[in-house]
Structure formats: structure tokens, C-alpha cells
Design an enzyme around this catalytic site. Structure first.
Site, PDB file in Angstrom:
ATOM      1  N   TYR A 157      -2.529  -0.264   9.709  1.00  0.00           N
ATOM      2  CA  TYR A 157      -2.470  -0.759   8.332  1.00  0.00           C
ATOM      3  C   TYR A 157      -1.084  -0.492   7.732  1.00  0.00           C
ATOM      4  O   TYR A 157      -0.527  -1.334   7.017  1.00  0.00           O
ATOM      5  CB  TYR A 157      -3.566  -0.041   7.557  1.00  0.00           C
ATOM      6  CG  TYR A 157      -3.750  -0.415   6.115  1.00  0.00           C
ATOM      7  CD1 TYR A 157      -4.287  -1.662   5.758  1.00  0.00           C
ATOM      8  CD2 TYR A 157      -3.442   0.478   5.095  1.00  0.00           C
ATOM      9  CE1 TYR A 157      -4.489  -1.985   4.423  1.00  0.00           C
ATOM     10  CE2 TYR A 157      -3.647   0.166   3.772  1.00  0.00           C
ATOM     11  CZ  TYR A 157      -4.168  -1.070   3.436  1.00  0.00           C
ATOM     12  OH  TYR A 157      -4.371  -1.385   2.119  1.00  0.00           O
ATOM     13  N   SER A 209       0.861  -1.194   0.000  1.00  0.00           N
ATOM     14  CA  SER A 209       0.000   0.000   0.000  1.00  0.00           C
ATOM     15  C   SER A 209       0.891   1.235   0.000  1.00  0.00           C
ATOM     16  O   SER A 209       2.059   1.185   0.432  1.00  0.00           O
ATOM     17  CB  SER A 209      -0.863  -0.009   1.262  1.00  0.00           C
ATOM     18  OG  SER A 209      -1.194   1.298   1.658  1.00  0.00           O
TER      19      SER A 209
HETATM   20  N1  LIG Z   1      -8.482  -0.041  -2.271  1.00  0.00           N
HETATM   21  C1  LIG Z   1      -7.308   0.572  -2.178  1.00  0.00           C
HETATM   22  O1  LIG Z   1      -7.158   1.776  -2.430  1.00  0.00           O
HETATM   23  C2  LIG Z   1      -6.091  -0.216  -1.788  1.00  0.00           C
HETATM   24  C3  LIG Z   1      -4.860   0.421  -1.838  1.00  0.00           C
HETATM   25  C4  LIG Z   1      -3.711  -0.291  -1.498  1.00  0.00           C
HETATM   26  C5  LIG Z   1      -3.805  -1.604  -1.135  1.00  0.00           C
HETATM   27  N2  LIG Z   1      -5.019  -2.214  -1.079  1.00  0.00           N
HETATM   28  C6  LIG Z   1      -5.028  -3.630  -0.707  1.00  0.00           C
HETATM   29  O2  LIG Z   1      -5.597  -4.351  -1.766  1.00  0.00           O
HETATM   30  C7  LIG Z   1      -6.175  -5.552  -1.255  1.00  0.00           C
HETATM   31  C8  LIG Z   1      -7.617  -5.637  -1.729  1.00  0.00           C
HETATM   32  O3  LIG Z   1      -8.314  -4.524  -1.167  1.00  0.00           O
HETATM   33  P1  LIG Z   1      -9.736  -4.027  -1.669  1.00  0.00           P
HETATM   34  O4  LIG Z   1      -9.690  -2.539  -1.725  1.00  0.00           O
HETATM   35  O5  LIG Z   1     -10.158  -4.789  -2.867  1.00  0.00           O
HETATM   36  O6  LIG Z   1     -10.616  -4.400  -0.393  1.00  0.00           O
HETATM   37  P2  LIG Z   1     -11.935  -5.295  -0.266  1.00  0.00           P
HETATM   38  O7  LIG Z   1     -12.442  -5.082   1.115  1.00  0.00           O
HETATM   39  O8  LIG Z   1     -12.864  -5.010  -1.394  1.00  0.00           O
HETATM   40  O9  LIG Z   1     -11.369  -6.765  -0.404  1.00  0.00           O
HETATM   41  C9  LIG Z   1     -10.707  -7.411   0.636  1.00  0.00           C
HETATM   42  C10 LIG Z   1     -11.192  -8.842   0.685  1.00  0.00           C
HETATM   43  O10 LIG Z   1     -10.498  -9.516   1.737  1.00  0.00           O
HETATM   44  C11 LIG Z   1     -11.418 -10.380   2.352  1.00  0.00           C
HETATM   45  N3  LIG Z   1     -11.005 -10.717   3.717  1.00  0.00           N
HETATM   46  C12 LIG Z   1     -10.943  -9.897   4.793  1.00  0.00           C
HETATM   47  N4  LIG Z   1     -10.555 -10.597   5.869  1.00  0.00           N
HETATM   48  C13 LIG Z   1     -10.358 -11.868   5.466  1.00  0.00           C
HETATM   49  C14 LIG Z   1      -9.943 -13.052   6.113  1.00  0.00           C
HETATM   50  N5  LIG Z   1      -9.632 -13.074   7.417  1.00  0.00           N
HETATM   51  N6  LIG Z   1      -9.864 -14.197   5.381  1.00  0.00           N
HETATM   52  C15 LIG Z   1     -10.151 -14.195   4.066  1.00  0.00           C
HETATM   53  N7  LIG Z   1     -10.551 -13.102   3.392  1.00  0.00           N
HETATM   54  C16 LIG Z   1     -10.647 -11.957   4.082  1.00  0.00           C
HETATM   55  C17 LIG Z   1     -12.732  -9.615   2.359  1.00  0.00           C
HETATM   56  O11 LIG Z   1     -13.831 -10.497   2.523  1.00  0.00           O
HETATM   57  C18 LIG Z   1     -12.692  -8.971   0.980  1.00  0.00           C
HETATM   58  O12 LIG Z   1     -13.269  -9.836   0.027  1.00  0.00           O
HETATM   59  C19 LIG Z   1      -6.031  -5.475   0.260  1.00  0.00           C
HETATM   60  O13 LIG Z   1      -4.860  -6.151   0.654  1.00  0.00           O
HETATM   61  C20 LIG Z   1      -5.864  -3.996   0.507  1.00  0.00           C
HETATM   62  O14 LIG Z   1      -5.205  -3.765   1.704  1.00  0.00           O
HETATM   63  C21 LIG Z   1      -6.165  -1.556  -1.396  1.00  0.00           C
END
Ligand SMILES: NC(=O)c1ccc[n+]([C@@H]2O[C@H](COP(=O)([O-])OP(=O)(O)OC[C@H]3O[C@@H](n4cnc5c(N)ncnc54)[C@H](O)[C@@H]3O)[C@@H](O)[C@H]2O)c1
Length: 275
Positions: free
Chosen positions: A169, A156
Site C-alpha cells: 500500500y 496516505s
Molecule cells: N481510512 C483511512 O484511514 C485512509 C487513510 C489514508 C488514505 N485512505 C484512502 O482513502 C480512500 C478511501 O478509503 P476508505 O477508508 O474510505 O476505504 P473503503 O474501503 O471504505 O472505500 C474504498 C472503496 O473503493 C472501492 N473499490 C475497491 N476496489 C475497487 C475497484 N477495483 N473498482 C472500483 N472501486 C473499488 C470499494 O468498493 C470501496 O467502496 C482509499 O484510497 C484509501 O486508500 C484511507
């Protein structure tokens, strides 16, 4: 399916955790459309069913597999590994997409570090760091027996530099980055490059987790959303599909000499000093 062998993912068995979420879900659908055999991991069957329905829109049914498992539940991951090996005989790729933040692990406006909810901090580290380590622990041994393997983690923009309020985070994702390098070195040496480990670093992508923080109900930007967009040279948030190319590259033979790298997909956020 792909005209260049460098990018051919046909029949590769690729596991995607967090596949019911926004970014990893979009990537899973994309990989399936590229001809990979994709294992969608989710925590609940109903969300998995919806994700698998999307997969089947572009892909023969036999290439989409959905498995329920919490990324922190080792026995469930091991059962899933056995199911995959029984069905497809190998594992070629792992996209560790499960992750996210929770409000207790951030410092709310008007609060200070002294107000941190340490339980929430620990849970966020658990999900993002341990939820990357544990699937890697369970799913990389079968890669050692196969011809190749590629692990792609999610970092991130808050990992390399401090982003106000986001304490838990940020610590967790910094841990993911270090773990990415550590495992890249360990597996790279043990397999002479057969297994590679890298991470994508998405900038700011609007999703359910951060929508209320970054936008008002009418879609206009909050102060924080505005600050982020102003500090992103492209002047906007990313879109899930803009991660596909980087993930494809890291999973495919095109990146055969690339390991331990953190690939930013951030519209220039990390390159910009803000001045
Ligand atoms: N959205 C952003 O701007 C952004 C930026 C940088 C990094 N990220 C990272 O990208 C990845 C995806 O994020 P996103 O924005 O699609 O979020 P999201 O919430 O849409 O997806 C995250 C998924 O992880 C699953 N999850 C959570 N806890 C869990 C567990 N204990 N076991 C199994 N599954 C679990 C959730 O059910 C969800 O489907 C994450 O690692 C997030 O930290 C997101």
C-alpha cells in the site's frame, strides 16, 4: 449555493470513485449537498443504491447519478464517461477515492519481507495506483474541452515515510503522489492552469478496512492503534467529515493557483517525529 464564489460548486459535474466506501462516500454526499452534480461510482448496484439513497436525502434526484464501474476496467469507465457527457455535457471534477489495502500485501506479525505475497502486492498497486491513473486517463480529456477541471487523488500517511508492515500500500500511494505531481505539471502546462491535480493525504481514519487492525471488538485500541494515536498530536483518529473541507477547497476555485500539492489531513501525524 455557497455565499463565496471561491467555494461555489453549484452544478459542477464531479465524479467520485469509491463512492460506496467510507471516505469518498462521505465526500460525495457532502459535495452533492453543496449543489454539485455528483456521479457516484461503485462496483455493485446494491451498494450504489444505498449511496444514492443518501445523496437523495439532501439533493434533488436529478443531481445524483450512480454508475457501476471497476476503476481497473477501461471499457466500463469509457462507457461511463459517454453516459455522463450525454447527460450533463461536461466533467468538472474527479475525486479518485477507490483504493485500499489487503492483508497479503502487508507483513504479518512474526513474518518478514521474505514472506511477502507478491500477487497481493501487485493487486494493491493495481488498485491504488492504476486505479487512479486509469480514471484520470479516461476523464481528463473532456476536462480539456471544458472551462476547468480539478482532479483530487488519495495519498496516505504511509507514502512519505515508512510505516511498519504496510509495504504494498505504501509503494502504491507513493506512486499516487508522484503521479499527482506528474499529471499536475503536464496538464498545468498544456492548459495554462485550467486543469489542476492535487491529492489529499488522510492520516488515520477508522473504517472497515483497518478497524480490526486498530481496535478490539469492544472498541479499545490494539497496540498498533495505540501507537498511531500516540504519534498523532491530536490524540485521536480522524472522522470522514474532516476531509470535506480539504476536498471542497481543492475542487473549488479557491485553489485556482494550487496544483501538484499533497494536502495532509492527519491531526499532525506527518509533522511529528514521535519524540
Ligand atoms: N481510512 C483511512 O484511514 C485512509 C487513510 C489514508 C488514505 N485512505 C484512502 O482513502 C480512500 C478511501 O478509503 P476508505 O477508508 O474510505 O476505504 P473503503 O474501503 O471504505 O472505500 C474504498 C472503496 O473503493 C472501492 N473499490 C475497491 N476496489 C475497487 C475497484 N477495483 N473498482 C472500483 N472501486 C473499488 C470499494 O468498493 C470501496 O467502496 C482509499 O484510497 C484509501 O486508500 C484511507
Amino acid at each position: 449555493m455557497n455565499s463565496s464564489p471561491l467555494f461555489d460548486l453549484t452544478d459542477r459535474v464531479i465524479l467520485v470513485t469509491g463512492a460506496t466506501g467510507a471516505l469518498a462516500g462521505s465526500a460525495a454526499d457532502y459535495l452533492a449537498a453543496q449543489g454539485a452534480r455528483v456521479v457516484y461510482f461503485g462496483r455493485t448496484q446494491d451498494k450504489l443504491d444505498a449511496a444514492l439513497a443518501r445523496c437523495r436525502e439532501t439533493t434533488p434526484d436529478a443531481r445524483c447519478l450512480g454508475l457501476v464501474a471497476d476503476v481497473l476496467d477501461r471499457p466500463a469507465l469509457e462507457r461511463a464517461r459517454d453516459t455522463i457527457l450525454h447527460r450533463w455535457g461536461r466533467i468538472d471534477g474527479l475525486l479518485n477515492g477507490a483504493g485500499g489495502n489487503q492483508s497479503g500485501a502487508t507483513i504479518a506479525p512474526g513474518k518478514t519481507f521474505a514472506d511477502l505475497d507478491f500477487t497481493a502486492f501487485r493487486e494493491v498497486v493495481d488498485l491504488n495506483l492504476h486505479g487512479t491513473v486509469l480514471p484520470s486517463l479516461v476523464f481528463t480529456p473532456p476536462m480539456l474541452e471544458g472551462a476547468r477541471g480539478s482532479v483530487v487523488n488519495f495519498s496516505s500517511a504511509s507514502a512519505p515515510q515508512a510505516i511498519t508492515r504496510v509495504v504494498g500500500y505504501s509503494a502504491a500511494k507513493a506512486g499516487v503522489e508522484n503521479f499527482t505531481r506528474w499529471l499536475a505539471v503536464d496538464l498545468g502546462r498544456r492548459t495554462q492552469g485550467k486543469i489542476r491535480v492535487n491529492a489529499v493525504l488522510p492520516g488515520f481514519f477508522l473504517g472497515e478496512q483497518n478497524r480490526r487492525l486498530l481496535t478490539h471488538e469492544d472498541g479499545s485500541l490494539t497496540d498498533r492503534g495505540d501507537a498511531i494515536v500516540r504519534n498523532t498530536p491530536f490524540g485521536r483518529f480522524g472522522q470522514a467529515a474532516e476531509l470535506h473541507g480539504a476536498i471542497h477547497y481543492l475542487l473549488a476555485d479557491a485553489s485556482s493557483f494550487v496544483t501538484g500539492s499533497i494536502l495532509s489531513i492527519d491531526g499532525g501525524f506527518g509533522a511529528f517525529s514521535g519524540v
